[in-house]
Enzyme design. Structure first.
Site, PDB file in Angstrom:
ATOM      1  N   PRO A   9      84.264 -92.434  96.082  1.00 50.68           N
ATOM      2  CA  PRO A   9      84.389 -93.681  95.332  1.00 50.68           C
ATOM      3  C   PRO A   9      84.562 -93.509  93.821  1.00 50.68           C
ATOM      4  CG  PRO A   9      82.138 -93.362  96.097  1.00 50.68           C
ATOM      5  CD  PRO A   9      82.981 -92.337  96.795  1.00 50.68           C
ATOM      6  N   ASN A  10      85.434 -94.337  93.306  1.00 52.45           N
ATOM      7  CA  ASN A  10      85.722 -94.442  91.864  1.00 52.45           C
ATOM      8  C   ASN A  10      86.540 -93.285  91.305  1.00 52.45           C
ATOM      9  OD1 ASN A  10      84.261 -96.957  91.415  1.00 52.45           O
ATOM     10  ND2 ASN A  10      82.430 -95.742  91.847  1.00 52.45           N
ATOM     11  N   ARG A  17      88.238 -93.898  83.657  1.00 47.43           N
ATOM     12  CA  ARG A  17      86.810 -94.075  83.908  1.00 47.43           C
ATOM     13  C   ARG A  17      85.985 -93.092  83.067  1.00 47.43           C
ATOM     14  NH1 ARG A  17      83.694 -91.571  89.109  1.00 47.43           N
ATOM     15  NH2 ARG A  17      81.666 -92.500  88.698  1.00 47.43           N
ATOM     16  N   TYR A  22      84.462 -87.646  82.487  1.00 45.00           N
ATOM     17  CA  TYR A  22      85.387 -87.186  83.532  1.00 45.00           C
ATOM     18  C   TYR A  22      86.759 -86.763  83.009  1.00 45.00           C
ATOM     19  CZ  TYR A  22      81.798 -89.280  86.480  1.00 45.00           C
ATOM     20  OH  TYR A  22      80.604 -89.580  87.083  1.00 45.00           O
ATOM     21  N   ASN A  71      84.668 -84.023  97.071  1.00 46.28           N
ATOM     22  CA  ASN A  71      83.892 -84.648  96.002  1.00 46.28           C
ATOM     23  C   ASN A  71      83.536 -86.042  96.504  1.00 46.28           C
ATOM     24  OD1 ASN A  71      82.746 -85.778  93.769  1.00 46.28           O
ATOM     25  ND2 ASN A  71      84.345 -85.153  92.319  1.00 46.28           N
ATOM     26  N   ALA A  74      79.527 -90.696  94.170  1.00 45.34           N
ATOM     27  CA  ALA A  74      78.177 -91.281  94.246  1.00 45.34           C
ATOM     28  C   ALA A  74      77.559 -91.132  95.639  1.00 45.34           C
ATOM     29  CB  ALA A  74      78.230 -92.756  93.855  1.00 45.34           C
ATOM     30  N   HIS A  77      74.857 -88.494  96.647  1.00 45.74           N
ATOM     31  CA  HIS A  77      73.431 -88.654  96.363  1.00 45.74           C
ATOM     32  C   HIS A  77      72.745 -89.650  97.297  1.00 45.74           C
ATOM     33  CE1 HIS A  77      75.027 -86.690  92.866  1.00 45.74           C
ATOM     34  NE2 HIS A  77      75.674 -87.780  92.477  1.00 45.74           N
ATOM     35  N   ASP A  84      75.799 -85.476 107.449  1.00 41.36           N
ATOM     36  CA  ASP A  84      75.867 -85.185 108.890  1.00 41.36           C
ATOM     37  C   ASP A  84      77.288 -84.803 109.308  1.00 41.36           C
ATOM     38  OD1 ASP A  84      73.191 -85.658 109.311  1.00 41.36           O
ATOM     39  OD2 ASP A  84      73.459 -87.595 110.302  1.00 41.36           O
ATOM     40  N   GLU A  95      81.757 -78.248  98.227  1.00 44.89           N
ATOM     41  CA  GLU A  95      81.392 -79.470  97.490  1.00 44.89           C
ATOM     42  C   GLU A  95      81.742 -79.276  96.020  1.00 44.89           C
ATOM     43  OE1 GLU A  95      77.191 -80.373  97.794  1.00 44.89           O
ATOM     44  OE2 GLU A  95      77.278 -81.808  96.134  1.00 44.89           O
ATOM     45  N   HIS A  97      82.003 -81.162  91.987  1.00 48.89           N
ATOM     46  CA  HIS A  97      81.781 -82.270  91.060  1.00 48.89           C
ATOM     47  C   HIS A  97      82.424 -81.919  89.733  1.00 48.89           C
ATOM     48  CE1 HIS A  97      79.117 -84.200  93.858  1.00 48.89           C
ATOM     49  NE2 HIS A  97      78.569 -83.010  94.075  1.00 48.89           N
ATOM     50  N   ILE A  98      82.985 -82.931  89.119  1.00 48.01           N
ATOM     51  CA  ILE A  98      83.648 -82.741  87.830  1.00 48.01           C
ATOM     52  C   ILE A  98      82.592 -82.495  86.747  1.00 48.01           C
ATOM     53  CG2 ILE A  98      85.098 -83.911  86.108  1.00 48.01           C
ATOM     54  CD1 ILE A  98      86.196 -85.569  88.607  1.00 48.01           C
ATOM     55  N   SER A  99      81.553 -83.312  86.777  1.00 48.41           N
ATOM     56  CA  SER A  99      80.496 -83.205  85.758  1.00 48.41           C
ATOM     57  C   SER A  99      79.379 -82.288  86.258  1.00 48.41           C
ATOM     58  CB  SER A  99      79.931 -84.598  85.457  1.00 48.41           C
ATOM     59  OG  SER A  99      79.345 -85.153  86.629  1.00 48.41           O
ATOM     60  N   ARG A 104      72.537 -84.677  84.199  1.00 52.97           N
ATOM     61  CA  ARG A 104      72.643 -86.130  84.148  1.00 52.97           C
ATOM     62  C   ARG A 104      71.381 -86.772  84.751  1.00 52.97           C
ATOM     63  NH1 ARG A 104      78.410 -87.861  86.236  1.00 52.97           N
ATOM     64  NH2 ARG A 104      77.733 -89.800  85.225  1.00 52.97           N
ATOM     65  N   ARG A 108      71.116 -87.999  90.379  1.00 54.92           N
ATOM     66  CA  ARG A 108      72.312 -87.191  90.662  1.00 54.92           C
ATOM     67  C   ARG A 108      71.959 -85.736  90.991  1.00 54.92           C
ATOM     68  NH1 ARG A 108      76.584 -90.666  88.928  1.00 54.92           N
ATOM     69  NH2 ARG A 108      75.851 -91.991  87.248  1.00 54.92           N
TER      70      ARG A 108
HETATM   71  C1  DQA Z   1      80.769 -86.901  90.432  1.00 56.75           C
HETATM   72  C2  DQA Z   1      79.299 -86.987  90.046  1.00 56.75           C
HETATM   73  C3  DQA Z   1      78.624 -88.162  90.738  1.00 56.75           C
HETATM   74  O1  DQA Z   1      77.261 -88.226  90.357  1.00 56.75           O
HETATM   75  C4  DQA Z   1      79.293 -89.454  90.340  1.00 56.75           C
HETATM   76  O2  DQA Z   1      78.716 -90.536  91.046  1.00 56.75           O
HETATM   77  C5  DQA Z   1      80.764 -89.429  90.504  1.00 56.75           C
HETATM   78  C6  DQA Z   1      81.502 -88.211  90.194  1.00 56.75           C
HETATM   79  C7  DQA Z   1      81.512 -85.815  89.640  1.00 56.75           C
HETATM   80  O3  DQA Z   1      82.573 -85.419  90.089  1.00 56.75           O
HETATM   81  O4  DQA Z   1      81.049 -85.395  88.575  1.00 56.75           O
HETATM   82  O5  DQA Z   1      81.384 -90.452  90.804  1.00 56.75           O
HETATM   83  O6  DQA Z   1      80.847 -86.552  91.807  1.00 56.75           O
END
Ligand code: DQA
Length: 138
Positions: A9-10, A17, A22, A71, A74, A77, A84, A95, A97-99, A104, A108
């Site tokens: 998502p997002n 964003r 990001y 990725n 959200a 978490h 599963d 897995e 994550h960008i950040s 944070r 997270r």
């Molecule tokens: C994220 C980190 C998550 O905590 C956050 O909700 C995201 C992006 C990242 O790529 O850093 O939407 O997965």
């Protein structure tokens, strides 16, 4: 080698964003540069804002590709269901994550995916995806 990137998502909003977290590039732009960097890898990419769709994409990918870069954003978490799904397929999942999620908010720091992932790469901006790809290629 076939690799699928699944974004949650997002992440369709990358580029606009919270660019301070990001970055300013869209995922489509970055994906094109990744393909240019790794011409021998057959790379596909899907994005969904819907938890169940991500689970379906993981199950589908497990029958179609050699490796998955996930990725879950959200949902990382919060989603027992996505954890599963990763546990339930044989295809290795990295897995990403960008950040740096550990730098944070505390919520997270928890991931329902990491335990079942082949590995976790985070905090390198969009380059996290490239590092994940390299982990499959080595
Ligand atoms: C994220 C980190 C998550 O905590 C956050 O909700 C995201 C992006 C990242 O790529 O850093 O939407 O997965």
């Amino acid at each position: 080698m076939k690799i699928r990137i699944i974004n949650g998502p997002n992440l369709n909003l990358l580029g606009t964003r919270q660019p301070e977290i990001y970055g300013g590039q869209t995922f489509e732009e970055y994906f094109t540069s990744l393909q240019e960097k790794h011409p021998s890898i057959e790379m596909t990419y899907v994005q969904s804002n819907v938890e169940g769709e991500i689970i379906t994409e993981l199950q589908k990918a497990s029958a179609e590709v050699d490796g998955i870069i996930l990725n879950a954003a959200a949902y990382t978490h919060t989603s027992v269901g996505i954890g599963d799904a990763v546990a339930g397929i044989d295809t290795p999942v990295v897995e990403v994550h960008i950040s740096n999620t550990f730098d944070r908010e505390a919520f997270r720091h928890q991931s329902y995916i990491s335990k079942y992932a082949k590995g976790v790469i985070l905090g390198f901006g969009l380059e996290s995806y490239n590092l994940a790809l390299m982990s499959f290629n080595s």
